[in-house]
Structures are given as structure tokens and as C-alpha cells.
Design a protein around this motif. Structure first.
Motif, PDB file in Angstrom:
ATOM      1  N   MET A 292      -3.440   9.819   5.501  1.00 29.72           N
ATOM      2  CA  MET A 292      -2.979   9.275   6.773  1.00 29.72           C
ATOM      3  C   MET A 292      -2.837   7.756   6.697  1.00 29.72           C
ATOM      4  O   MET A 292      -1.805   7.199   7.087  1.00 29.72           O
ATOM      5  CB  MET A 292      -3.957   9.646   7.892  1.00 29.72           C
ATOM      6  CG  MET A 292      -3.556   9.095   9.263  1.00 29.72           C
ATOM      7  SD  MET A 292      -4.811   9.403  10.527  1.00 29.72           S
ATOM      8  CE  MET A 292      -6.134   8.327   9.953  1.00 29.72           C
ATOM      9  N   LEU A 293      -3.869   7.077   6.166  1.00 26.79           N
ATOM     10  CA  LEU A 293      -3.836   5.618   6.110  1.00 26.79           C
ATOM     11  C   LEU A 293      -2.786   5.109   5.131  1.00 26.79           C
ATOM     12  O   LEU A 293      -2.234   4.020   5.312  1.00 26.79           O
ATOM     13  CB  LEU A 293      -5.215   5.068   5.725  1.00 26.79           C
ATOM     14  CG  LEU A 293      -6.335   5.213   6.754  1.00 26.79           C
ATOM     15  CD1 LEU A 293      -7.635   4.639   6.208  1.00 26.79           C
ATOM     16  CD2 LEU A 293      -5.959   4.520   8.061  1.00 26.79           C
ATOM     17  N   ASN A 294      -2.520   5.873   4.104  1.00 24.92           N
ATOM     18  CA  ASN A 294      -1.581   5.442   3.058  1.00 24.92           C
ATOM     19  C   ASN A 294      -0.303   6.279   3.050  1.00 24.92           C
ATOM     20  O   ASN A 294       0.317   6.488   2.006  1.00 24.92           O
ATOM     21  CB  ASN A 294      -2.280   5.517   1.691  1.00 24.92           C
ATOM     22  CG  ASN A 294      -3.366   4.474   1.533  1.00 24.92           C
ATOM     23  OD1 ASN A 294      -3.097   3.271   1.584  1.00 24.92           O
ATOM     24  ND2 ASN A 294      -4.605   4.925   1.353  1.00 24.92           N
ATOM     25  N   LYS A 295       0.122   6.712   4.239  1.00 20.68           N
ATOM     26  CA  LYS A 295       1.285   7.607   4.325  1.00 20.68           C
ATOM     27  C   LYS A 295       2.599   6.908   3.989  1.00 20.68           C
ATOM     28  O   LYS A 295       3.605   7.566   3.726  1.00 20.68           O
ATOM     29  CB  LYS A 295       1.358   8.235   5.709  1.00 20.68           C
ATOM     30  CG  LYS A 295       1.519   7.237   6.843  1.00 20.68           C
ATOM     31  CD  LYS A 295       1.476   7.954   8.194  1.00 20.68           C
ATOM     32  CE  LYS A 295       1.570   6.956   9.347  1.00 20.68           C
ATOM     33  NZ  LYS A 295       1.480   7.631  10.659  1.00 20.68           N
ATOM     34  N   GLU A 296       2.615   5.571   3.975  1.00 23.42           N
ATOM     35  CA  GLU A 296       3.842   4.845   3.669  1.00 23.42           C
ATOM     36  C   GLU A 296       4.033   4.614   2.175  1.00 23.42           C
ATOM     37  O   GLU A 296       4.997   3.963   1.765  1.00 23.42           O
ATOM     38  CB  GLU A 296       3.846   3.491   4.394  1.00 23.42           C
ATOM     39  CG  GLU A 296       3.714   3.595   5.914  1.00 23.42           C
ATOM     40  CD  GLU A 296       4.850   4.424   6.528  1.00 23.42           C
ATOM     41  OE1 GLU A 296       5.977   4.358   5.997  1.00 23.42           O
ATOM     42  OE2 GLU A 296       4.594   5.136   7.519  1.00 23.42           O
ATOM     43  N   ILE A 297       3.121   5.139   1.367  1.00 26.84           N
ATOM     44  CA  ILE A 297       3.259   5.007  -0.090  1.00 26.84           C
ATOM     45  C   ILE A 297       4.525   5.740  -0.542  1.00 26.84           C
ATOM     46  O   ILE A 297       4.796   6.856  -0.088  1.00 26.84           O
ATOM     47  CB  ILE A 297       2.012   5.606  -0.794  1.00 26.84           C
ATOM     48  CG1 ILE A 297       0.784   4.758  -0.501  1.00 26.84           C
ATOM     49  CG2 ILE A 297       2.226   5.710  -2.294  1.00 26.84           C
ATOM     50  CD1 ILE A 297       0.844   3.366  -1.053  1.00 26.84           C
TER      51      ILE A 297
ATOM     52  N   TRP B  62       2.212  -2.044  -2.147  1.00 29.53           N
ATOM     53  CA  TRP B  62       1.248  -1.007  -2.514  1.00 29.53           C
ATOM     54  C   TRP B  62       0.833  -1.210  -3.969  1.00 29.53           C
ATOM     55  O   TRP B  62       1.476  -1.948  -4.722  1.00 29.53           O
ATOM     56  CB  TRP B  62       1.837   0.398  -2.321  1.00 29.53           C
ATOM     57  CG  TRP B  62       3.023   0.691  -3.208  1.00 29.53           C
ATOM     58  CD1 TRP B  62       4.336   0.407  -2.949  1.00 29.53           C
ATOM     59  CD2 TRP B  62       2.994   1.296  -4.510  1.00 29.53           C
ATOM     60  NE1 TRP B  62       5.129   0.798  -3.998  1.00 29.53           N
ATOM     61  CE2 TRP B  62       4.334   1.353  -4.971  1.00 29.53           C
ATOM     62  CE3 TRP B  62       1.984   1.794  -5.327  1.00 29.53           C
ATOM     63  CZ2 TRP B  62       4.693   1.883  -6.215  1.00 29.53           C
ATOM     64  CZ3 TRP B  62       2.322   2.331  -6.570  1.00 29.53           C
ATOM     65  CH2 TRP B  62       3.663   2.371  -6.997  1.00 29.53           C
ATOM     66  N   ALA B  63      -0.242  -0.530  -4.354  1.00 31.66           N
ATOM     67  CA  ALA B  63      -0.713  -0.599  -5.740  1.00 31.66           C
ATOM     68  C   ALA B  63      -1.322   0.746  -6.120  1.00 31.66           C
ATOM     69  O   ALA B  63      -1.839   1.466  -5.249  1.00 31.66           O
ATOM     70  CB  ALA B  63      -1.759  -1.705  -5.908  1.00 31.66           C
ATOM     71  N   PRO B  64      -1.243   1.115  -7.386  1.00 32.10           N
ATOM     72  CA  PRO B  64      -1.831   2.389  -7.825  1.00 32.10           C
ATOM     73  C   PRO B  64      -3.338   2.266  -7.973  1.00 32.10           C
ATOM     74  O   PRO B  64      -3.850   1.190  -8.276  1.00 32.10           O
ATOM     75  CB  PRO B  64      -1.165   2.629  -9.180  1.00 32.10           C
ATOM     76  CG  PRO B  64      -0.928   1.241  -9.711  1.00 32.10           C
ATOM     77  CD  PRO B  64      -0.587   0.405  -8.507  1.00 32.10           C
ATOM     78  N   MET B  65      -4.044   3.351  -7.739  1.00 31.52           N
ATOM     79  CA  MET B  65      -5.487   3.356  -7.953  1.00 31.52           C
ATOM     80  C   MET B  65      -5.746   3.574  -9.448  1.00 31.52           C
ATOM     81  O   MET B  65      -5.441   4.621  -9.995  1.00 31.52           O
ATOM     82  CB  MET B  65      -6.164   4.461  -7.152  1.00 31.52           C
ATOM     83  CG  MET B  65      -7.687   4.554  -7.354  1.00 31.52           C
ATOM     84  SD  MET B  65      -8.555   3.049  -6.842  1.00 31.52           S
ATOM     85  CE  MET B  65      -8.343   3.156  -5.063  1.00 31.52           C
ATOM     86  N   THR B  66      -6.295   2.559 -10.098  1.00 31.94           N
ATOM     87  CA  THR B  66      -6.614   2.677 -11.518  1.00 31.94           C
ATOM     88  C   THR B  66      -8.075   3.075 -11.693  1.00 31.94           C
ATOM     89  O   THR B  66      -8.901   2.880 -10.791  1.00 31.94           O
ATOM     90  CB  THR B  66      -6.371   1.352 -12.256  1.00 31.94           C
ATOM     91  OG1 THR B  66      -7.304   0.369 -11.760  1.00 31.94           O
ATOM     92  CG2 THR B  66      -4.952   0.859 -12.049  1.00 31.94           C
ATOM     93  N   ARG B  67      -8.366   3.601 -12.841  1.00 31.17           N
ATOM     94  CA  ARG B  67      -9.741   3.989 -13.155  1.00 31.17           C
ATOM     95  C   ARG B  67     -10.684   2.793 -13.037  1.00 31.17           C
ATOM     96  O   ARG B  67     -11.779   2.893 -12.486  1.00 31.17           O
ATOM     97  CB  ARG B  67      -9.796   4.574 -14.572  1.00 31.17           C
ATOM     98  CG  ARG B  67     -11.165   5.070 -14.999  1.00 31.17           C
ATOM     99  CD  ARG B  67     -11.154   5.476 -16.471  1.00 31.17           C
ATOM    100  NE  ARG B  67     -12.421   6.044 -16.883  1.00 31.17           N
ATOM    101  CZ  ARG B  67     -12.704   7.330 -16.881  1.00 31.17           C
ATOM    102  NH1 ARG B  67     -11.776   8.195 -16.502  1.00 31.17           N
ATOM    103  NH2 ARG B  67     -13.878   7.775 -17.268  1.00 31.17           N
ATOM    104  N   GLY B  68     -10.240   1.646 -13.549  1.00 31.27           N
ATOM    105  CA  GLY B  68     -11.077   0.453 -13.516  1.00 31.27           C
ATOM    106  C   GLY B  68     -11.391  -0.011 -12.107  1.00 31.27           C
ATOM    107  O   GLY B  68     -12.538  -0.335 -11.783  1.00 31.27           O
ATOM    108  N   TRP B  69     -10.369  -0.068 -11.251  1.00 31.76           N
ATOM    109  CA  TRP B  69     -10.593  -0.502  -9.862  1.00 31.76           C
ATOM    110  C   TRP B  69     -11.497   0.477  -9.130  1.00 31.76           C
ATOM    111  O   TRP B  69     -12.364   0.072  -8.358  1.00 31.76           O
ATOM    112  CB  TRP B  69      -9.249  -0.602  -9.141  1.00 31.76           C
ATOM    113  CG  TRP B  69      -8.445  -1.811  -9.512  1.00 31.76           C
ATOM    114  CD1 TRP B  69      -8.892  -2.913 -10.196  1.00 31.76           C
ATOM    115  CD2 TRP B  69      -7.070  -2.052  -9.224  1.00 31.76           C
ATOM    116  NE1 TRP B  69      -7.879  -3.816 -10.357  1.00 31.76           N
ATOM    117  CE2 TRP B  69      -6.747  -3.318  -9.767  1.00 31.76           C
ATOM    118  CE3 TRP B  69      -6.082  -1.331  -8.572  1.00 31.76           C
ATOM    119  CZ2 TRP B  69      -5.466  -3.866  -9.660  1.00 31.76           C
ATOM    120  CZ3 TRP B  69      -4.807  -1.877  -8.458  1.00 31.76           C
ATOM    121  CH2 TRP B  69      -4.505  -3.127  -8.999  1.00 31.76           C
TER     122      TRP B  69
END
Length: 378
Positions: free
Chosen positions: A257-262, A280-287
Motif C-alpha cells: 500500500m505504501l509503495n504502490k507507486e513503484i 524509488w530505490a530497490p531493497m538490497t540485501r545490505g540495506w
């Protein structure tokens, strides 16, 4: 490593393909006499394409260690490929007693592949076999097992993250899905900002079906395109709603819901942010792990790795009374593989025992797993 035009500065997973040698240069030149460049490039791409990024990183680490060993010993470039068996065996002896046997084995596998793709014979005979046997005998003890993620860790995330924040909502969703879905972290997040592979990583466009069983319990299901065991067949991840603050269905839907504009082609757990041009940015393993560990440290809990979610979730489900067959299916284990995994779970059971799980409950779990073992060993 001594500077050399044969060894450009590249990422670990690129060393196998980019590091070369006098022999390799001669081999590539001779290959060009019988194969057009497009054909030979396709050959090397096919060979290396069969390796996972993590495997190529490990192989690259082995090539680095071998190069450091050769630099220390003053071994000339011409003897590094093809490396005579005594040189390879001496490389093993150099790290014997300080590095685990399986790590050395991984390094040797990378070195052997480096030889193979460059047309060099591999000196793997009896001397090397005896050196490996000796290294196994004097290898250092294994590192202490890392504690698993538990409900306490998920509750700390629930309390410490801002679940109305797009980034934190994505972090919490990944944590809950990985834990309750017993999934490998690499199936949910990407290794780096530019590491998204649509053939292996689930995209934001994936359909998340939310359904209700006759008992009024909701569950969510979505398909991931690749797993370590099923490869390109992928699998469906099924998440069952529970009454815990870490309910994976609620966490996942909050993120969606919060990231529906991705954008639909972005990774599934990407998040909106004004910090990038794209928004926007991708969720990486490190982050992901950095944020989790930041919260856990503030809560007085230790630093954990991505591998800790899967075993923690499987153990929690077993202690809740979930049948081993269901847990094995949830995590994508085949029966024999799950029996092997059970050995790891047995070692961490004391970390889960609390007022709600007494010794009789744990004994019942052992009895259930004994029955599971008997059925699947017939």
C-alpha cells in the motif's frame, strides 16, 4: 596483490572472467583461429552463466588467495597457469590449519574453473589429494553457530521501525516474509542496486492473492521466479495470517500500500524515496540487514545475518506444532534435505525455549521429527 595488467581491478565475481595469464592469452589467440569471436564469447558466457553470483564471488576469492600465495612465494606468471600439482598442493598447505577445509575446497574449485576456461590442464593428482586430506585433519574448529532470528527479533523490528515509512515498511515486510515463509533472503531482495535479474528476482508487478479459508483465516500467495532447488520453475510463497505483531500478511500488504507507486518492473520490495532521481530505490540485501541490525543493536540484541531468518522461522513453526511436512513444504525442502536441516535446528532449540515452550513441548517435537524421519527413510 602485486599490480599487473593481467589482473585488472574488478569485483570478486568478475575475476574468473577478467583475470588472465600468459597461457590464457595464448589460448584465446589460438581459439580465435578456429572460432569467430561471437562464438567463443558465447561459449564463455554460457559456462560462466551456469554459476550463481555467490559462487563466482567465492571462486574469485580463491583466485585472489592463489595470486597472493604466488606473489609471496615469488612464483612466476608462467608457472601460475597451468599450475603444476606441487604448486597447487603448496597453496593448500599455505592455508592449512588456518582456513576450514571446505573453504579451501571452494578456492580450488574456482582455480580449476579458471584453468578450464583458459584451456589449461589441471594438476589434481595424488599429491593434491593428500594435501587436502592433511588440511582437513588440522583445520581450525568451525565458527560458533550464529543465533537465529526469533520472535523477539521480529517484535523489536515492529517496535523500532516506523511502519508508516516506505523504507521501514519494506524492511519489515521482507523480515516477516523471510521468517514465516522460511525463505532464503536472496529470493526476496537483490544483492546490489544494479543486481536485479527479472529471471531470478520477483518484481513489483507480481500478483499477490489474498484469500480466506473456511475457518476465516486469511493467507497471501505470490510466485517467485527462481529458487535454489527449483531453479527457473520458481515456487509459490504462501503466507498464513497470524495474531502476532509480525503477521506476514499484514506486513506485506502494508508495504504494497505504501509503495504502490513503484514501477511494475522494479523489484517487489523496492520503496519510494525522494533521495533518487527515479523517486524509488530497490531493497538490497545490505540495506535490509543494516537497518535490521541497527534496530536490534538498539534493543540490546546481537547482529545477525540473512541466513538466520529461514532457520528461525522453521524452528518457530515446529515449536508451534506445525507438522514437519508442512514446514518442509513452506521452506521448499525435500524430505531428505529437511532431515539434514533438522540437525541444525536441534542445536538451536534451547534458544527458543521460554515459558510458552516447556521441555514436554520440545520432547513432543523430537518425537514428531523421529516419526517424520522414519517415514521418509523407508
Amino acid at each position: 596483490v602485486a599490480p599487473s595488467p593481467l589482473r585488472p581491478f574488478v569485483l570478486a565475481d568478475e575475476r574468473i572472467s577478467h583475470w588472465t595469464s600468459p597461457h590464457a592469452l595464448e589460448f584465446r589467440a589460438s581459439l580465435s583461429q578456429i572460432l569467430p569471436p561471437s562464438t567463443s564469447n558465447r561459449l564463455f558466457h554460457t559456462i560462466l552463466g551456469g554459476l550463481e553470483t555467490g559462487t563466482k564471488k567465492n571462486y574469485g576469492a580463491g583466485l585472489l588467495r592463489f595470486t597472493q600465495f604466488c606473489d609471496e612465494a615469488g612464483i612466476p606468471e608462467s608457472v601460475r597457469m597451468p599450475a603444476p600439482e606441487p604448486v597447487i598442493a603448496a597453496f593448500v598447505a599455505r592455508y592449512a590449519g588456518t582456513v576450514r577445509h571446505d573453504t579451501i575446497g571452494g578456492w580450488l574449485a574456482g582455480l580449476a574453473l579458471w584453468h578450464a576456461i583458459n584451456g589449461a590442464p589441471w594438476g589434481g593428482g595424488k599429491m593434491l589429494a593428500y594435501a587436502k586430506k592433511g588440511a582437513r585433519r588440522i583445520q581450525p574448529p568451525p565458527l560458533p553457530k550464529r543465533p537465529p532470528v526469533t520472535l523477539e527479533h521480529l517484535h523489536a523490528l515492529f517496535a523500532g521501525l516506523r511502519l508508516d515509512n516506505t523504507f521501514d515498511a519494506a524492511v519489515f515486510a521482507v523480515a516477516c516474509v523471510a521468517f514465516w515463509g522460511c525463505r532464503r533472503l536472496g529470493e526476496l531482495v537483490i544483492p546490489s542496486r544494479r543486481g536485479f535479474d527479472p529471471g531470478k528476482h520477483v518484481a513489483a508487478a507480481v500478483e499477490v492473492g489474498v484469500r480466506t479459508v473456511p475457518s476465516k483465516v486469511k493467507y497471501a500467495v505470490f510466485h517467485i521466479p527462481w529458487t535454489k532447488t527449483t531453479k527457473t520453475a520458481g515456487t509459490d510463497i504462501v503466507l498464513t495470517q497470524n495474531n502476532d505483531p509480525s503477521d506476514p500478511v499484514t506486513a506485506l500488504l502494508n508495504h504494497r500500500m505504501l509503495n504502490k507507486e513503484i514501477p511494475s518492473g522494479a523489484p517487489m520490495f523496492a520503496f519510494l524515496t525522494p533521495a533518487t532521481v527515479e523517486g524509488w530505490a530497490p531493497m538490497t540485501r545490505g540495506w535490509f540487514l543494516q537497518r535490521c541490525n541497527q534496530v536490534w543493536m538498539q534493543a540490546g540484541l546481537g547482529i545477525l545475518t540473512g541466513h538466520c531468518f529461514r532457520i528461525g522461522g522453521a524452528t518457530e513453526l515446529l515449536l508451534m506444532g506445525t507438522h514437519p511436512d508442512i514446514v518442509a513444504t513452506q521452506g521448499g525442502w525435500k524430505s531428505r534435505a529437511f532431515l539434514e536441516y533438522w540437525r541444525k535446528i536441534e542445536a538451536i532449540l534451547p534458544l527458543f525455549i521460554s515459558n510458552s515452550f516447556n521441555q514436554s513441548r520440545v520432547q513432543l517435537l523430537h518425537d514428531t521429527m523421529d516419526s517424520f524421519r522414519r517415514r521418509h527413510r523407508q
